[in-house]
Design an enzyme around this catalytic site. Structure first.
Site, PDB file in Angstrom:
ATOM      1  CD  GLN A 126      32.049   6.316 -19.053  1.00 30.46           C
ATOM      2  OE1 GLN A 126      32.848   6.245 -20.251  1.00 30.46           O
ATOM      3  NE2 GLN A 126      32.398   6.936 -18.085  1.00 30.46           N
ATOM      4  N   GLY A 127      28.093   3.327 -19.828  1.00 26.75           N
ATOM      5  CA  GLY A 127      26.561   3.521 -20.288  1.00 26.75           C
ATOM      6  C   GLY A 127      26.256   5.122 -20.045  1.00 26.75           C
ATOM      7  CB  SER A 129      27.185   9.085 -24.787  1.00 23.94           C
ATOM      8  OG  SER A 129      28.216   9.827 -24.395  1.00 23.94           O
ATOM      9  CB  SER A 163      34.469   2.112 -25.480  1.00 26.91           C
ATOM     10  OG  SER A 163      34.469   3.215 -26.128  1.00 26.91           O
ATOM     11  CD  GLU A 249      36.572   8.833 -19.376  1.00 29.17           C
ATOM     12  OE1 GLU A 249      36.526   8.163 -20.681  1.00 29.17           O
ATOM     13  OE2 GLU A 249      35.728   9.725 -18.972  1.00 29.17           O
ATOM     14  CB  SER A 384      32.611  17.786 -26.691  1.00 30.58           C
ATOM     15  OG  SER A 384      31.926  18.667 -25.962  1.00 30.58           O
ATOM     16  CD  GLU A 386      33.400  21.832 -29.108  1.00 32.38           C
ATOM     17  OE1 GLU A 386      33.660  22.156 -30.264  1.00 32.38           O
ATOM     18  OE2 GLU A 386      33.268  20.831 -28.397  1.00 32.38           O
TER      19      GLU A 386
END
Length: 405
Positions: A126-127, A129, A163, A249, A384, A386
């Protein structure tokens, strides 16, 4: 017997029969922080599953799946975890990209990619971040432009925390294909591209983790190419497709994940009783809270709770369990062994020796130390905490949006 019970019995019997002989040694191997374990053998196992129709069980039958209902998928993931079967190597393709293509891909894309995902012939990463664009995903700087002659997409940029990129043949990439115009929202002009990794212009570099292993990577694109027809959705519609992928996901596989959590909690409780830590009222209280929290996680999953709530809840539960594990172990939790010293317990899951990219393996970790170190990432990856709180506040509770520049 209901169809769900029949389905559960079928996968349970198949796993019991097949996780023997050549595959018996794979039980319990792999997973977060341990993806280096027997990867080639686990790949062979998953292809064996594919040969017998046990991959992509939730996909529609027309795309090679079993068309399993939600309840049947829950049964599959639970039984897989209860059998202590090895961690899957194809989950990014099967659980993320596959459903995305089924719902949003063209017929040509489905015909090209879905059969190879189901057969575990091609692995995906998965591209999303990037440095400076993690939680703020709309700030991605990777760019793609059309080649005027071929119509291919020319991709330049960098992705990080990717990953299993070192095992993958393909990457689905969120890239900016149209410069952002003044006054437009940050996510406009993004596209969702399917990029082959085995080509000039792609460099994959490992990121060594606290655990000493490298399952995350940096991926650099320098004039890499994606064929013209490998954009999912319309050009510029990548944000909508990317959010759809993130929704998949956080799906039903979390129930299988919770079986693993329960196994960890049971083992930690047994350790606390054996070494006397359970006599500490604070430890006892935290063990009870962990047990209650795990029951709550299951209730959330079964009732179809909001994906952001589910992610927020399990990631903090698991991180807290890692902290509790060190409390239970006491001062010994701060000590590691040098590789080859023979001081670790056989079968403890300790990591020893060089890592997958020649990492020096300067120390050995037991399962509890690895749990503590790797679970620090749980509240960061896949969105995240947040960001999850903001989504819940704005989209579920209807609170006013935070001011944005």
């Amino acid at each position: 017997m209901s169809s769900v019970e029949e389905f559960r019995a079928a996968i349970r019997d198949w796993l019991q029969t097949r996780l023997s002989g050549e595959f018996a040694a794979l039980k319990g191997l792999g997973g977060p922080g341990r993806e280096h374990e027997a990867f080639a053998e686990r790949l062979a196992w998953e292809r064996h599953m594919a040969d017998h129709g046990w991959t992509c069980v939730g996909w529609p039958e027309e795309y090679g799946g079993r068309g399993a209902s939600l309840a049947q998928q829950l049964a599959f993931h639970e039984e897989y975890a209860l059998a202590d079967a090895p961690a899957r190597v194809n989950h990014i393709g099967e659980q993320l990209l596959g459903p995305t293509l089924i719902d949003h891909g063209t017929e040509e894309q489905k015909a090209r990619f879905l059969p190879r995902i189901r057969a575990v012939e091609e692995l995906w990463c998965q591209g999303y971040s990037e440095p400076g664009a993690g939680s703020d995903l709309a700030a991605v700087r990777t760019r793609a432009v059309r080649d005027g002659d071929s119509g291919d997409w020319i991709v330049d940029g960098q992705k990080t925390w990717t990953s299993l990129a070192h095992h993958a043949q393909w990457c689905f990439v969120l890239a900016r294909t149209t410069p952002r115009a003044p006054g437009t929202r940050p996510h406009t002009g993004l596209s969702y591209l399917l990029v082959p990794l085995d080509q000039p212009g792609v460099t994959i570099r490992p990121i060594t983790q606290l655990t000493g292993t490298s399952e995350f990577n940096e991926v650099f694109f320098d004039g890499a190419r994606a064929p013209a027809g490998h954009v999912v959705g319309a050009p510029g519609d990548g944000w909508r497709i990317a959010l759809a992928t993130l929704g998949y996901e956080r799906g039903v596989s979390t129930l299988g994940q919770q079986v693993g959590f329960r196994r960890e909690l049971d083992a930690l409780t047994a350790l606390a009783r054996a070494n006397g830590a359970a006599a500490d009222p604070l430890v006892h209280d935290r063990l009870v809270r962990a047990w209650a929290g795990l029951r709550t996680l299951r209730a959330h999953a079964l009732c179809g709770a909001d994906p952001s709530l589910t992610k927020l809840a399990w990631s903090h539960w698991h991180r807290d369990l890692g902290e509790l594990a060190l409390r239970v172990r006491g001062p010994a939790a701060t000590l590691t062994a040098t590789p080859g010293s023979g001081t670790t317990t056989p079968g403890s899951g300790a990591y020893a020796g060089p890592g997958p990219y020649g990492n020096p393996g300067a120390y050995e970790l037991d399962d509890w130390q690895r749990l503590f170190l790797f679970s620090r990432a749980d509240t960061i990856y896949a969105g995240s905490s947040e960001i999850q709180r903001t989504l819940l506040a704005e989209r579920v509770l209807g609170l006013p949006k935070e001011p944005r520049p």
